[in-house]
Every structure is written in structure tokens, then in C-alpha cells.
Design an enzyme around this catalytic site. Structure first.
Site, PDB file in Angstrom:
ATOM      1  N   GLU A 264       0.858  -1.188   0.000  1.00  0.00           N
ATOM      2  CA  GLU A 264       0.000   0.000   0.000  1.00  0.00           C
ATOM      3  C   GLU A 264       0.893   1.237   0.000  1.00  0.00           C
ATOM      4  OE1 GLU A 264      -3.035  -0.199   3.030  1.00  0.00           O
ATOM      5  OE2 GLU A 264      -4.015  -1.893   2.063  1.00  0.00           O
TER       6      GLU A 264
ATOM      7  N   HIS B 283      -9.943   9.234   2.038  1.00  0.00           N
ATOM      8  CA  HIS B 283      -9.473   8.096   1.236  1.00  0.00           C
ATOM      9  C   HIS B 283      -9.684   8.437  -0.231  1.00  0.00           C
ATOM     10  CE1 HIS B 283      -8.820   4.122  -0.353  1.00  0.00           C
ATOM     11  NE2 HIS B 283      -8.410   3.728   0.832  1.00  0.00           N
TER      12      HIS B 283
ATOM     13  N   ARG C 283      -1.651   9.387   0.539  1.00  0.00           N
ATOM     14  CA  ARG C 283      -3.094   9.568   0.341  1.00  0.00           C
ATOM     15  C   ARG C 283      -3.529  11.014   0.136  1.00  0.00           C
ATOM     16  NH1 ARG C 283      -6.107   5.388   4.379  1.00  0.00           N
ATOM     17  NH2 ARG C 283      -5.323   3.620   3.218  1.00  0.00           N
TER      18      ARG C 283
ATOM     19  N   HIS D 174     -12.446   9.529   5.683  1.00  0.00           N
ATOM     20  CA  HIS D 174     -12.102   8.133   5.984  1.00  0.00           C
ATOM     21  C   HIS D 174     -11.639   7.901   7.424  1.00  0.00           C
ATOM     22  CE1 HIS D 174     -10.792   4.086   5.113  1.00  0.00           C
ATOM     23  NE2 HIS D 174      -9.517   4.368   5.335  1.00  0.00           N
TER      24      HIS D 174
ATOM     25  N   ARG E  22      -1.726   9.432   8.263  1.00  0.00           N
ATOM     26  CA  ARG E  22      -1.620   8.029   8.688  1.00  0.00           C
ATOM     27  C   ARG E  22      -1.136   7.140   7.555  1.00  0.00           C
ATOM     28  NH1 ARG E  22      -5.091   3.655   8.407  1.00  0.00           N
ATOM     29  NH2 ARG E  22      -6.627   4.985   7.385  1.00  0.00           N
TER      30      ARG E  22
HETATM   31  C1  SIN Z   1      -7.820   0.514   2.444  1.00  0.00           C
HETATM   32  O1  SIN Z   1      -8.066  -0.681   2.311  1.00  0.00           O
HETATM   33  O2  SIN Z   1      -7.483   1.226   1.516  1.00  0.00           O
HETATM   34  C2  SIN Z   1      -7.966   1.133   3.796  1.00  0.00           C
HETATM   35  C3  SIN Z   1      -6.776   0.887   4.578  1.00  0.00           C
HETATM   36  C4  SIN Z   1      -6.573   1.990   5.556  1.00  0.00           C
HETATM   37  O3  SIN Z   1      -7.288   2.983   5.574  1.00  0.00           O
HETATM   38  O4  SIN Z   1      -5.609   1.888   6.314  1.00  0.00           O
END
Ligand code: SIN
Length: 531
Positions: free
Chosen positions: A125, A241, A287, A348, A383
Site C-alpha cells: 500500500e 481516502h 493519500r 475516511h 496516517r
Molecule cells: C484501504 O483498504 O485502503 C484502507 C486501509 C486503511 O485505511 O488503512
């Protein structure tokens, strides 16, 4: 400010007693309950069914330094870098170093994470320098986590569960918490006396018009704590998000960042890949950068969304990794193996919250907090993806242990304090709270959203002050109305902190102060309290 939402006199109400009262039932609340039950009698109160929470909706996974190519040092470094200079290095170290033990414990309790052979499978991620994120049933990590924790909670004879019960107020006096005032049914009110209270009520996404959050994420825990005199910190840092499914009429459904981690591409309405124009990491930019870039593309192409393209990924990968996303999209005729997914950013995760120390203690005696409602300082100003479930596990464990060890079981409740409150009589004019709620959510989205500036923030302040003048002193008798009072209070705190921080840092983007200002704001936190 009123210290309570309702008129009551504890002497005249029925009461029950428990050692540790836990409000909320996501990952942090359940983890704290499992630990606290080792020391005394625990009561979990939740305003909906036990499993309803932001945890349940989490898709991507849990970041944890367990992969061969990973280390605690790397995870700490990534967390601090993404946090833009505001993380608490001590709590970050605790979270990262204790994380692996919490995950191993979960696996022993029956949580099933996806594996490649007999090894855990890790995904990528944004912001992570290695593949570090474990996941379950493809994109249903939160559901599996919640399932395993609930099963463990239900094995404990020391834990009582009260669902569909709404806490209107903490029972507090002079900086000490003694329990809570709870509405069990519409007209049934009771006092729960507790030696220790742990708030684990989750986030505030419902304060915004569009959110990935559960309907229960109305900021109630933060409002309860604030009215009791607790300090709240970092409230300007609301994370958006970048990719939420945008289908008119459907509540916004998260499209996990892991989709981009596995190769998903963001395109505008002309089909152009655009993220490399804004950041060298393309779709895996932080993000905040991705959300702002999407907004810019939406404006420039006069569209209400952008598109996530998975069509180049193998069908097998899509089916294995994202079965739920595939199903939700397909119910609207979108075949993600062939069609682009319409997405846009939504509210989010609240990074700020009730200020806690490394053991979940707040500045109010006997009051603890953990999870999204709390701020342990691990996320700084931005975060790192999938660190939140880890934080909930680690600091839920710590809060439960700490509250449990301190309950002093020898001294039962011989005396209980008399606490009462009388609200001023207010006009009996009927208010349309649904209308107020919609107005607040639009206002917050427009002016306290991904981009902010002084003019917008002052306009929000004016409206919130006006609405508060006739909403906050009024005594309501319905959960939705109390929730709105909490939302209004918390929205005001987000607005206030956002106005004070005159710089851009992490998720807090000020159009009128577009640069990070290290001379004035480095290491500075905004703390708000009503004492
Ligand atoms: C996601 O699956 O994108 C959310 C994960 C997160 O917000 O840490």
C-alpha cells in the site's frame, strides 16, 4: 458549555456496577475487553449490534513488520516519514514492536489471514517501502478481525455485552469519571457505575457528506470525553481516502488502496493516467497527495469522479484479492475485469482524538481511550495505510491491561457519588434534526474537507455557533438527536483546530498557507479542552 446532554439525578436512577466499562466494539474496544477481563468484570456497551464498526468495514489489511524482507526499523521509518514530523516516536516504536505479538495472538485465537503456502501473504500500500500489509479473505480483513475478536470475547465469562444502548454522558465530577449514563431503551435510563471507563467508539466520518465510515461513526466518544473535560489533540487531521466507489444512491463503499498496491491505475474521464503528473510514486503517492490530485483532475475534466482501471490485471488476481469489491461493483453492472470503477475521495479516518498516553490514559481520572477515538500520536499528520488496525490492537491491549491492573478490586463501590444536571428550559419549537445534519455534513465537506482556507473556516464557525445556540442547550430524547449534538460539537473542534494551524501539513491542506512551515509549526500540536 453544558457538561451533560441531558437532565438527570443519579440518586433517582436505577444503577448497575461493573469494574470496567468499555464503550464501543471495534478492534480497540474488543481488544481492551479481552485484556481487562483478566482482572475484573467487564461490560461492553455499544449503540448498535456488536459487530457494527469501522473495523468491520476495513478492507486493505493490517500493516505489521513480519515479512522476511521487513524489519521494525523500516516500519518505524515509513510511519514517521509519512507522518510529516508530527508522530510521537515513542508510541510509534511501541506500536510497531508490539504489533507482531498481537497478530500472532490473533492467529492463535482463530483469525485466518491469507497465505501463500504456509506463509502469510503481504500486499503493498502507499507509503510502505516493502510489502507489509496482511489481509484476510482477499479484501475482508476487518470482518475477519471482528469475527475472531467477538468469538474470543464471547468465551469470557467475565464480559457482559449490552447492544443497542446509547451513552448520553459520562458520569463525571471534578476531573474524575465514575461511569456513564446509559439509555437502554427509548425511555429507560440507567447509571452504569464503573471503576474504569474505556472509550473505543471509533471515528467521525458521518460529520462529512460522503464517507467510507459506518453509520455509527458520529464522534460520540470524543464528544463524551470533551464534555467531561478531556483534552483532544490533532483534530485538524482528517484523512480522506482517495478511492471510494461513486455510484449515485449507493452509500460510499471503500475501494481499497490495496487495489492500487496490486497495480490498479487511476485515469481521468479522457482515459489518461494522471498520477505521475503529481508525484513520482504515481498511484502509490501518499493519500493526501492522491486525494488532492483527484480533485484537481475532476475540476479540470469537469467530472464528478475519476476511474480506477484494473482491466490489465489477471482475472485470477482480481477474484482472489478483491472478491467483495468485485461483488459490490457487479451489483451495479460494473464488471471490474472489463470496466473502469468510478471513484472519488471521501472522509475516511480521524487521526486526532482524545489525547492518551502510552497506556491509553486520558487526563481524566479513571478514563481511558483507544483506537480511532483516541490519539496516541502514532499517525502524526498523515496516517500510513493499514496502521490503524494495528494501533487499535496494540493500544486496545494496553488500555485493557492498564485499566484492569488499576481497578483495585478490594475496594468495591461502597459509596457512589451523587451527580446531577439540570438543563435550562428551551423553546419547544420542533427542530428538523435531519435537515440540520445534512446541512452540517455539506458545510464540513465543502469548507473543512480536503482543502481549507480562512474564509471557508470562518463561515463554518459562524454557522456552527448559530446552530449550537439553539441545539446544544435543548434536551432531546432520541438517539439520532443526541448523535447530532455530538457531531456538531466534534465538527466545531475540527473547524477550530483547522483554523488555528496556519500551514499545510499531511492531510491538513490550507489553500491560503500551501506550504509546510517548520519554523512555526514543526512538532506543534493543537490541544483543545473545555477546562
Ligand atoms: C484501504 O483498504 O485502503 C484502507 C486501509 C486503511 O485505511 O488503512
Amino acid at each position: 458549555m453544558n457538561k451533560f446532554l441531558i437532565s438527570f439525578n443519579s440518586k433517582n436512577l436505577s444503577s448497575i456496577k461493573t469494574d470496567i466499562l468499555i464503550i464501543g466494539s471495534g478492534v480497540a474496544g474488543l481488544s481492551s475487553a479481552i485484556q481487562a477481563a483478566k482482572y475484573g468484570e467487564v461490560s461492553i456497551i455499544t449503540k448498535d449490534k456488536l459487530s457494527e464498526s469501522n473495523t468491520q468495514k476495513a478492507q486493505g489489511g493490517i500493516a505489521v513488520a513480519l515479512a522476511e524482507q521487513d524489519s521494525s526499523e523500516k516500519h518505524i521509518e515509513d510511519t514517521l516519514r509519512v507522518g510529516c514530523g508530527l508522530c510521537n516516536e515513542k508510541t510509534v516504536k511501541i506500536m510497531v514492536e508490539e504489533g507482531p505479538a498481537r497478530i500472532k495472538e490473533l492467529i492463535q485465537w482463530g483469525a485466518e489471514f491469507d497465505r501463500q503456502g504456509d506463509r502469510l501473504s503481504f500486499t503493498q500500500e502507499a507509503g510502505h517501502s516493502v510489502r507489509r500489509v496482511i489481509h484476510a479473505k482477499g479484501d475482508a480483513t476487518g470482518m475477519e478481525l471482528e469475527r475472531a475478536l467477538i468469538a474470543k470475547v464471547k468465551q469470557s465469562a467475565n464480559i457482559k455485552i449490552l447492544e443497542y444502548a446509547f451513552v448520553t454522558d459520562l458520569l463525571h465530577k471534578d476531573g474524575t469519571c465514575f461511569g456513564a449514563v446509559v439509555n437502554v431503551k427509548k425511555d429507560e435510563r440507567t447509571i452504569v457505575y464503573a471503576r474504569k471507563v474505556i472509550l473505543a467508539t471509533g471515528g467521525i466520518g458521518q460529520v462529512y457528506r460522503e464517507t467510507t465510515n459506518s453509520p455509527v461513526a458520529t464522534g460520540c466518544g470524543m464528544a463524551l470525553a470533551y464534555r467531561a473535560g478531556a483534552k483532544l489533540i490533532d483534530m485538524e487531521f482528517m484523512q480522506f481516502h482517495p478511492t471510494t466507489l461513486y455510484v449515485a444512491g449507493l452509500s460510499r463503499t471503500l475501494i481499497s488502496e490495496a487495489v492500487r498496491g496490486e497495480g490498479g491505475i487511476l485515469r481521468n474521464k479522457h482515459g489518461e493516467r494522471f498520477m505521475f503528473k503529481y508525484h513520482r510514486d504515481g498511484e502509490l503517492a501518499p493519500r493526501d497527495v492522491t486525494s488532492r490530485s483527484i480533485l484537481k483532475e475532476m475540476r479540470e475534466t469537469a467530472d464528478t469522479r475519476v476511474y480506477l482501471d484494473l482491466t490489465h490485471l489477471s482475472s485470477k488476481l482480481i477474484k482472489n484479492r478483491f472478491p467483495n469489491i468485485m461483488e459490490v461493483c457487479s451489483s451495479f453492472g460494473i464488471d471490474i475485469k472489463e470496466d473502469f470503477i468510478p471513484v472519488r475521495p471521501t472522509a475516511h479516518y480521524m487521526i486526532g482524538g482524545i489525547k492518551i498516553d502510552k497506556n491509553g490514559k486520558t487526563n481524566i481520572q479513571n478514563l481511558y481511550a483507544c483506537g480511532e477515538t483516541a490519539s496516541s500520536g502514532v499517525h502524526g499528520a498523515n496516517r500510513l495505510a493499514s496502521n490503524s488496525l494495528l494501533e487499535g490492537l496494540v493500544f486496545g491491549y494496553r488500555a485493557g491491561q492498564s485499566a484492569g491492573k488499576d481497578i483495585d478490586c478490594g475496594k468495591r463501590f461502597d459509596t457512589t457519588p451523587d451527580i446531577s444536571n439540570i438543563l435550562d428550559p428551551v423553546s419547544a419549537r420542533k427542530l428538523d434534526i435531519g435537515d440540520l445534519k445534512a446541512s452540517l455534513r455539506s458545510l464540513m465537506t465543502r469548507y473543512v474537507g480536503i482543502e481549507r482556507d480562512e474564509t471557508g473556516l470562518l463561515a463554518v464557525q459562524k454557522e456552527i455557533n448559530f446552530w449550537s445556540s439553539y441545539v446544544m442547550g435543548k434536551e432531546f430524547s432520541d438517539i439520532r438527536d443526541w448523535e447530532f449534538q455530538n457531531m456538531l460539537l466534534v465538527a466545531g473542534l475540527v473547524q477550530k483546530a483547522s483554523l488555528i494551524r496556519k500551514e499545510t501539513r499531511g492531510v491538513h491542506y490550507r489553500k491560503d498557507y500551501p506550504k509546510q512551515d517548520n519554523t512555526k509549526w514543526q512538532k506543534k500540536h493543537i490541544e483543545l479542552s473545555d477546562i
